[in-house]
Enzyme design. Structure first.
Site, PDB file in Angstrom:
ATOM      1  N   ASP A  16      25.665 -23.026 -23.428  1.00  0.00           N
ATOM      2  CA  ASP A  16      24.759 -23.021 -24.568  1.00  0.00           C
ATOM      3  C   ASP A  16      25.462 -22.266 -25.701  1.00  0.00           C
ATOM      4  O   ASP A  16      26.456 -21.565 -25.470  1.00  0.00           O
ATOM      5  CB  ASP A  16      23.458 -22.329 -24.156  1.00  0.00           C
ATOM      6  N   ASP A  18      23.702 -20.619 -29.091  1.00  0.00           N
ATOM      7  CA  ASP A  18      22.960 -19.467 -29.615  1.00  0.00           C
ATOM      8  C   ASP A  18      22.486 -18.572 -28.472  1.00  0.00           C
ATOM      9  O   ASP A  18      21.768 -19.019 -27.576  1.00  0.00           O
ATOM     10  CB  ASP A  18      21.741 -19.943 -30.408  1.00  0.00           C
ATOM     11  N   ASP A 174      20.972 -18.877 -21.951  1.00  0.00           N
ATOM     12  CA  ASP A 174      20.118 -17.682 -22.047  1.00  0.00           C
ATOM     13  C   ASP A 174      18.643 -18.047 -22.180  1.00  0.00           C
ATOM     14  O   ASP A 174      17.838 -17.221 -22.605  1.00  0.00           O
ATOM     15  CB  ASP A 174      20.537 -16.822 -23.248  1.00  0.00           C
TER      16      ASP A 174
END
Length: 234
Positions: A16, A18, A174
């Site tokens: 991922d 961000d 996250d």
């Protein structure tokens, strides 16, 4: 790390963006607070905005204005926020501490890596080179495929672009959606506790690994690789 028995060694790591590779929350928050200030409102505290960064416009506008995509006025704010963010995407954004060393370790080990994000390509394409990720083996944005995470389609696209079977990839993120997407794609899943993570504790996401730092992730990869090599010669 939550797992002591190494999983299958990866041939590729998909990340991922961000909250995983890059700390982009400062610029995301600045853009949404600009919308508040031009409306004569006080800025929303950064501590409130940061955990919502991985949720994009839905998270930021929800935290700053208390609106959902179903509410009147949300779409106007979303488009205005997009334009403001695009004009200043890399002012304070940077790779998290340890990420450059993690990528160096992957390159040294001959492990392919790429980015799979829900961030639209209008932001991803210019941002990736500005923050030091120009050498990614693939970049799959939120609008690259007809579906975004938690659907596995973007992860399948990333694996295909790298030329590696999904089951030989690990996916690192996250957000719960990252783990759901990775699991649906048949990949080993890694939750990174250094990211934004939102309101839910990542320990409860059911990821194969929970790592506290990029260095911990590199150690998990190295352990899995060593275990696989030992099994081959045993």
């Amino acid at each position: 790390m939550t797992r002591t028995i190494p999983m299958q060694a990866p041939r590729a790591i998909l990340f991922d963006l961000d909250g995983t590779l890059a700390d982009t929350a400062p610029d995301l928050a600045a853009a949404v607070n600009h919308l508040r200030m031009v409306r004569g409102m006080e800025p929303t505290p950064y501590a409130i905005l940061r955990p919502t960064a991985s949720a994009g416009a839905r998270g930021m506008i929800g935290a700053a204005f208390g609106l959902t995509p179903a509410d009147e006025g949300y779409e106007t704010l979303r488009l205005e926020w997009f334009d403001r963010y695009q004009s200043a995407m890399a002012v304070h954004s940077s790779l998290f501490d340890g990420v450059p060393e993690l990528i160096e370790g992957l390159n040294a080990a001959g492990i392919a890596w790429g980015v799979v994000t829900n961030k639209p390509a209008r932001f991803t394409d210019p941002l990736i080179p500005q923050i030091g990720l120009a050498h990614a083996g693939c970049v799959v944005s939120g609008d690259t495929t007809p579906h975004s995470k938690p659907h596995p389609a973007p992860l399948f696209e990333g694996a295909q672009r790298l030329g590696i079977a999904p089951e030989q990839c690990w996916y690192v993120g996250d957000d719960l959606r990252d783990i759901e997407a990775g699991r649906a794609a048949g990949m080993v899943t890694v939750a990174c506790a250094w990211g934004y993570c939102g309101a839910e504790e990542p320990l409860g996401w059911g990821a194969d690994y929970l790592v506290a730092t990029p260095h911990d992730l590199l150690r998990a990869i190295q352990a899995a690789t060593a275990a696989q090599m030992n099994a081959l010669v045993a």
